[in-house]
Enzyme design. Structure first.
Site, PDB file in Angstrom:
ATOM      1  N   HIS A 160       2.896  91.023 -72.892  1.00 48.33           N
ATOM      2  CA  HIS A 160       2.675  90.822 -71.458  1.00 48.33           C
ATOM      3  C   HIS A 160       3.830  90.038 -70.824  1.00 48.33           C
ATOM      4  CE1 HIS A 160      -0.027  89.858 -67.914  1.00 48.33           C
ATOM      5  NE2 HIS A 160       0.826  88.848 -67.843  1.00 48.33           N
ATOM      6  N   GLU A 161       4.208  88.924 -71.426  1.00 54.20           N
ATOM      7  CA  GLU A 161       5.282  88.096 -70.839  1.00 54.20           C
ATOM      8  C   GLU A 161       6.622  88.831 -70.860  1.00 54.20           C
ATOM      9  OE1 GLU A 161       4.453  85.698 -69.093  1.00 54.20           O
ATOM     10  OE2 GLU A 161       2.430  85.524 -69.897  1.00 54.20           O
ATOM     11  N   HIS A 169       6.983  90.936 -67.878  1.00 58.49           N
ATOM     12  CA  HIS A 169       7.570  90.236 -66.724  1.00 58.49           C
ATOM     13  C   HIS A 169       9.087  90.097 -66.897  1.00 58.49           C
ATOM     14  CE1 HIS A 169       3.679  89.337 -65.091  1.00 58.49           C
ATOM     15  NE2 HIS A 169       3.345  88.455 -66.013  1.00 58.49           N
TER      16      HIS A 169
HETATM   17  N1  ARG Z   1      -2.105  84.827 -68.062  1.00 60.12           N
HETATM   18  C1  ARG Z   1      -0.805  85.028 -68.600  1.00 60.12           C
HETATM   19  C2  ARG Z   1       0.160  85.541 -67.529  1.00 60.12           C
HETATM   20  O1  ARG Z   1      -0.191  85.827 -66.419  1.00 60.12           O
HETATM   21  C3  ARG Z   1      -0.815  85.891 -69.849  1.00 60.12           C
HETATM   22  C4  ARG Z   1      -1.928  86.858 -70.045  1.00 60.12           C
HETATM   23  C5  ARG Z   1      -1.881  87.424 -71.458  1.00 60.12           C
HETATM   24  N2  ARG Z   1      -3.052  88.183 -71.825  1.00 60.12           N
HETATM   25  C6  ARG Z   1      -3.388  88.470 -73.087  1.00 60.12           C
HETATM   26  N3  ARG Z   1      -4.399  89.234 -73.358  1.00 60.12           N
HETATM   27  N4  ARG Z   1      -2.710  88.012 -74.094  1.00 60.12           N
HETATM   28  O2  ARG Z   1       1.364  85.663 -67.726  1.00 60.12           O
HETATM   29 ZN    ZN Z   2       1.483  87.645 -66.322  1.00 63.26          ZN
END
Ligand code: ARG
Ligand code: ZN
Ligand code: CA
Length: 229
Positions: free
Chosen positions: A144-145, A148
């Protein structure tokens, strides 16, 4: 795939105290997380190659390295390696203050030029494979990161309003998905919410896809901002 890029990875392990203290994840956990992202990005032609691992004991960075803090800036200033194409990953504890409870955060590609030292991804150490955080220990926080870091926004960016996440084949989403909903439709416009998307907020075992539009956007963002040395 037409696109083919190899991103060098520098992984910085921040521990709470001495060498055997909290946060000191193993080399094999790091390799396992890189296997996860290589699998999750395999349709994009982007590969991630481990160049080095550093290990630093610093209780303050471990506990407080939240976004926009001077501590995270100090940490990156001391440890960051490589140029615009290099992905620096920091694992920390997010113990205190506004960072408490965070899973991770990242800078965006377009910000590199203005603040090269700040570029990178910071994640909670217990989200790596084999970590002790229930529901979030399969390594998908890094997927996820890194999303970004290659220029993707959340699927729920902007709620139901255009331009949302700037990707055409992801329907707008009013609210993030948590847990693993069977299905969800939070905007009146056509298209179900992409609850399994890596750029939503579901549990790790529920996250499984990027759309072709997201892949096209990351390829374009990498080509524009991250192919230099
Ligand atoms: N809340 C974090 C973000 O907005 C990461 C979300 C990750 N989710 C997961 N299932 N690992 O960057
Ligand atoms: Zn995020
Ligand atoms: Ca969209």
């Amino acid at each position: 795939e037409v696109f083919n890029a190899t991103i060098p990875i520098y992984w910085h392990v921040i521990c709470a105290g001495d060498a055997i203290s909290e946060g000191n994840i193993s080399d094999s956990q790091i390799e396992a997380n890189l296997d996860v992202i290589n699998k999750d990005y395999s349709a994009s032609g982007v590969r991630y190659a481990l160049e080095g691992i550093t290990r630093t004991a610093n209780a303050s960075w471990f506990a407080n390295a939240g976004p926009q803090t001077s501590l995270q800036a100090d940490m990156k200033k001391e440890l960051r390696q490589g140029g615009a194409n290099a992905l620096n990953i920091y694992t920390v504890g997010f113990r205190n203050g506004p960072s408490r409870g965070l899973l991770g955060y990242s800078t965006f590609p377009s910000a590199y030029q203005g603040a090269p030292q700040d570029d990178g991804v910071v994640i909670l150490y217990s989200t790596v494979p084999g970590g002790d955080l229930p529901k979030f220990n399969l390594g998908k926080t890094l997927t996820h990161e890194v999303g970004h870091w290659v220029g993707l926004y959340h699927t729920f960016e902007g709620g139901c309003l255009e331009p949302g996440d700037y990707v055409d084949d992801t329907p707008p989403e009013a609210l993030p998905s948590f847990g693993c909903p069977a299905s969800k439709h939070t905007c009146t416009s056509p298209g179900m919410d992409l609850v399994h998307n890596f750029m939503d907020y579901a549990d790790d075992d529920c996250m499984s896809e990027f759309t072709s539009g997201q892949i096209a956007r990351m390829v374009s963002q990498i080509s524009t901002y991250r192919l230099g040395p």
